[in-house]
Design an enzyme around this catalytic site. Sequence first.
Site, PDB file in Angstrom:
ATOM      1  N   GLY A   1       1.339   4.899   3.544  1.00  0.00           N
ATOM      2  CA  GLY A   1       2.369   4.110   2.877  1.00  0.00           C
ATOM      3  C   GLY A   1       3.286   4.964   2.018  1.00  0.00           C
ATOM      4  O   GLY A   1       4.511   4.776   2.011  1.00  0.00           O
TER       5      GLY A   1
ATOM      6  N   GLY B   1       0.811  -1.212   0.000  1.00  0.00           N
ATOM      7  CA  GLY B   1       0.000   0.000   0.000  1.00  0.00           C
ATOM      8  C   GLY B   1       0.841   1.257   0.000  1.00  0.00           C
ATOM      9  O   GLY B   1       0.562   2.214   0.734  1.00  0.00           O
ATOM     10  N   ALA B   2       1.867   1.304  -0.862  1.00  0.00           N
ATOM     11  CA  ALA B   2       2.850   2.388  -0.810  1.00  0.00           C
ATOM     12  C   ALA B   2       2.504   3.572  -1.705  1.00  0.00           C
ATOM     13  O   ALA B   2       3.218   4.579  -1.679  1.00  0.00           O
ATOM     14  CB  ALA B   2       4.232   1.856  -1.204  1.00  0.00           C
ATOM     15  N   THR B   3       1.440   3.485  -2.490  1.00  0.00           N
ATOM     16  CA  THR B   3       1.191   4.546  -3.464  1.00  0.00           C
ATOM     17  C   THR B   3       0.339   5.689  -2.932  1.00  0.00           C
ATOM     18  O   THR B   3       0.117   6.677  -3.638  1.00  0.00           O
ATOM     19  CB  THR B   3       0.512   3.974  -4.728  1.00  0.00           C
ATOM     20  OG1 THR B   3      -0.758   3.409  -4.373  1.00  0.00           O
ATOM     21  CG2 THR B   3       1.385   2.921  -5.395  1.00  0.00           C
TER      22      THR B   3
ATOM     23  N   TYR C   1     -14.645  -3.962   9.208  1.00  0.00           N
ATOM     24  CA  TYR C   1     -13.339  -3.311   9.315  1.00  0.00           C
ATOM     25  C   TYR C   1     -12.713  -3.591  10.683  1.00  0.00           C
ATOM     26  O   TYR C   1     -11.541  -3.980  10.777  1.00  0.00           O
ATOM     27  CB  TYR C   1     -13.503  -1.808   9.105  1.00  0.00           C
ATOM     28  CG  TYR C   1     -12.239  -1.015   9.315  1.00  0.00           C
ATOM     29  CD1 TYR C   1     -11.247  -0.997   8.346  1.00  0.00           C
ATOM     30  CD2 TYR C   1     -12.037  -0.277  10.487  1.00  0.00           C
ATOM     31  CE1 TYR C   1     -10.077  -0.271   8.544  1.00  0.00           C
ATOM     32  CE2 TYR C   1     -10.884   0.451  10.687  1.00  0.00           C
ATOM     33  CZ  TYR C   1      -9.904   0.455   9.707  1.00  0.00           C
ATOM     34  OH  TYR C   1      -8.752   1.167   9.899  1.00  0.00           O
TER      35      TYR C   1
ATOM     36  N   GLY D   1      -1.354   7.864   0.820  1.00  0.00           N
ATOM     37  CA  GLY D   1      -1.526   8.044   2.256  1.00  0.00           C
ATOM     38  C   GLY D   1      -0.304   7.718   3.081  1.00  0.00           C
ATOM     39  O   GLY D   1       0.824   8.157   2.800  1.00  0.00           O
TER      40      GLY D   1
ATOM     41  N   SER E   1      -5.398  -0.939  13.737  1.00  0.00           N
ATOM     42  CA  SER E   1      -6.243   0.206  14.077  1.00  0.00           C
ATOM     43  C   SER E   1      -6.682   0.110  15.527  1.00  0.00           C
ATOM     44  O   SER E   1      -6.787  -0.985  16.098  1.00  0.00           O
ATOM     45  CB  SER E   1      -7.477   0.244  13.172  1.00  0.00           C
ATOM     46  OG  SER E   1      -8.375   1.256  13.580  1.00  0.00           O
TER      47      SER E   1
END
Length: 267
Positions: free
Chosen positions: A9, A3-5, A152, A7, A129
């Site tokens: 990340g 998830g690096a692309t 979630y 926010g 979270s």
Amino acid sequence: MTGATDGLGRYVTRELTKAGHRVLAHGRNPERLGGLHNELGVDTVQADLGELRQVDRLADEVLRRLDRLDVLVNNAGVGPGADQSRREESADGIELRFAVNHLAGYHLARRLVPLLVASAPARVVNIASIGQEAIDFADPLLERSYSGMRAYRQSKLAQIMATVDLAAELRGTGVTVNALHPATLMPTTMVNEAWPGTSVSMLEQGGTATLRLILDEGLATTTGRYFDSNTPDPVDPDPQASDPDARRRLRELSDRLVTAALTRAPR
């Protein structure tokens, strides 16, 4: 870094790269990965974590491309959604939040354990979270009664429960495994989708907390713990995380779902 692309990340990937660390950045969207590569010069790898065959392929590619792995950061995730009454399933027919937030990181970490152990000292950091809810094992995938927020929160507690288990399995190997609530309602795509126009914490707050778990030598031997943002000491997650029987049931469910997804005929 999964998830690096976007926010958190993207922020952490940028800070690590600026500090001279090599980052292998994962993303789902090839165009956004290309933009990240052009901006930061990082190596990239693409996979949709909503399909466990692609998670498996991602692990194969990491093992092929890297001869050592100092830190695995399971950051990619799906929020409660814009319409929290709409239940979604992954490509494998698994409730989407459980599949992406828990199963993808669960399977990826276990596939990469041999490389992490060979690279020790090494770390696994699971971005969880503070929003946690006990898993109802009578309906763990919420097929009978669905709420995006419950889905979630269950998936995030599952991450923490898996953190405790993997840490115990790897104790003595030099590989630590910890979970983190980075910050509350940062201005990310996930937050904006579920709570439009709402933010509480700055992205830098969550980034600082994440970088601490990645880099802080004072945490070199801390394992199997859950941290709340930048508080210095670990805190207790939902009590179900301390229940060995609940963790066993989650582990058995997770293994069953992963095996079924990897052995089913392609659609």
